[in-house]
Design a protein around this motif. Structure first.
Motif, short mmCIF file in Angstrom:
data_model
loop_
_atom_site.label_atom_id
_atom_site.label_comp_id
_atom_site.label_asym_id
_atom_site.label_seq_id
_atom_site.Cartn_x
_atom_site.Cartn_y
_atom_site.Cartn_z
N PRO A 39 47.61 54.78 39.98
CA PRO A 39 46.56 54.05 39.25
C PRO A 39 45.56 53.43 40.22
O PRO A 39 45.91 53.04 41.33
CB PRO A 39 47.34 52.97 38.49
CG PRO A 39 48.59 52.79 39.25
CD PRO A 39 48.89 54.13 39.90
N GLU A 40 44.30 53.34 39.78
CA GLU A 40 43.27 52.74 40.63
C GLU A 40 43.45 51.23 40.70
O GLU A 40 43.24 50.62 41.73
CB GLU A 40 41.89 53.08 40.08
CG GLU A 40 41.55 54.55 40.23
CD GLU A 40 40.15 54.84 39.76
OE1 GLU A 40 39.31 53.92 39.71
OE2 GLU A 40 39.90 56.01 39.44
N ILE A 41 43.83 50.61 39.59
CA ILE A 41 44.04 49.17 39.55
C ILE A 41 45.54 48.93 39.48
O ILE A 41 46.21 49.48 38.61
CB ILE A 41 43.35 48.55 38.32
CG1 ILE A 41 41.86 48.85 38.36
CG2 ILE A 41 43.63 47.07 38.25
CD1 ILE A 41 41.13 48.45 37.11
N PRO A 42 46.09 48.14 40.39
CA PRO A 42 47.54 47.89 40.32
C PRO A 42 47.90 47.20 39.01
O PRO A 42 47.15 46.35 38.51
CB PRO A 42 47.82 46.98 41.50
CG PRO A 42 46.57 46.83 42.26
CD PRO A 42 45.45 47.44 41.49
N PRO A 43 49.04 47.54 38.43
CA PRO A 43 49.45 46.90 37.18
C PRO A 43 49.79 45.42 37.38
O PRO A 43 50.20 45.02 38.46
CB PRO A 43 50.68 47.69 36.74
CG PRO A 43 51.18 48.33 37.99
CD PRO A 43 50.00 48.53 38.88
N LYS A 44 49.61 44.65 36.32
CA LYS A 44 49.94 43.23 36.37
C LYS A 44 51.45 43.07 36.29
O LYS A 44 52.15 43.96 35.81
CB LYS A 44 49.27 42.51 35.20
CG LYS A 44 47.77 42.54 35.27
CD LYS A 44 47.17 41.91 34.04
CE LYS A 44 45.66 42.06 34.08
NZ LYS A 44 45.04 41.70 32.83
N PRO A 45 51.99 41.96 36.76
CA PRO A 45 53.43 41.74 36.65
C PRO A 45 53.88 41.82 35.20
O PRO A 45 53.26 41.25 34.32
CB PRO A 45 53.64 40.33 37.22
CG PRO A 45 52.46 40.11 38.10
CD PRO A 45 51.32 40.88 37.48
N GLY A 46 54.94 42.54 34.96
CA GLY A 46 55.48 42.70 33.62
C GLY A 46 55.02 43.96 32.93
O GLY A 46 55.57 44.34 31.91
#
Length: 67
Positions: A39-46
Motif C-alpha cells: 500500500p502507498e499509505i501505511p494502514p492505521k493501527p487496528g
C-alpha cells in the motif's frame, strides 16, 4: 553414507523430497492467494487483520490513566 543407502539412491530421495516440498508450497500459495501488494499509505493501527485485537499496550493504558 547415511542410513546405509548408496549415493544415487540418497540423491534421488533428496531431490524427490525437495520437489515435493516446493510443490506443496506452491499448492498452499495458490490456495490462499496472499495479497503481495504494497500500500502507498501505511494502514492505521487496528486496520491490519494480522494484529491481535483486544490487546492493548500496557504503557498506553498506564499513561492514559494518569492524565
Amino acid at each position: 553414507m547415511p542410513a546405509g543407502v548408496s549415493w544415487p539412491r540418497y540423491l534421488k530421495m533428496l531431490g524427490t523430497s525437495i520437489l515435493a516440498m516446493f510443490a506443496g508450497a506452491e499448492v498452499v500459495h495458490r490456495y490462499y492467494r496472499p495479497d503481495l501488494s504494497i500500500p502507498e499509505i501505511p494502514p492505521k493501527p487496528g486496520e491490519l487483520k494480522t494484529e491481535l485485537l483486544g490487546l492493548t499496550d500496557p504503557l498506553q493504558t498506564h499513561n492514559s490513566k494518569q492524565h
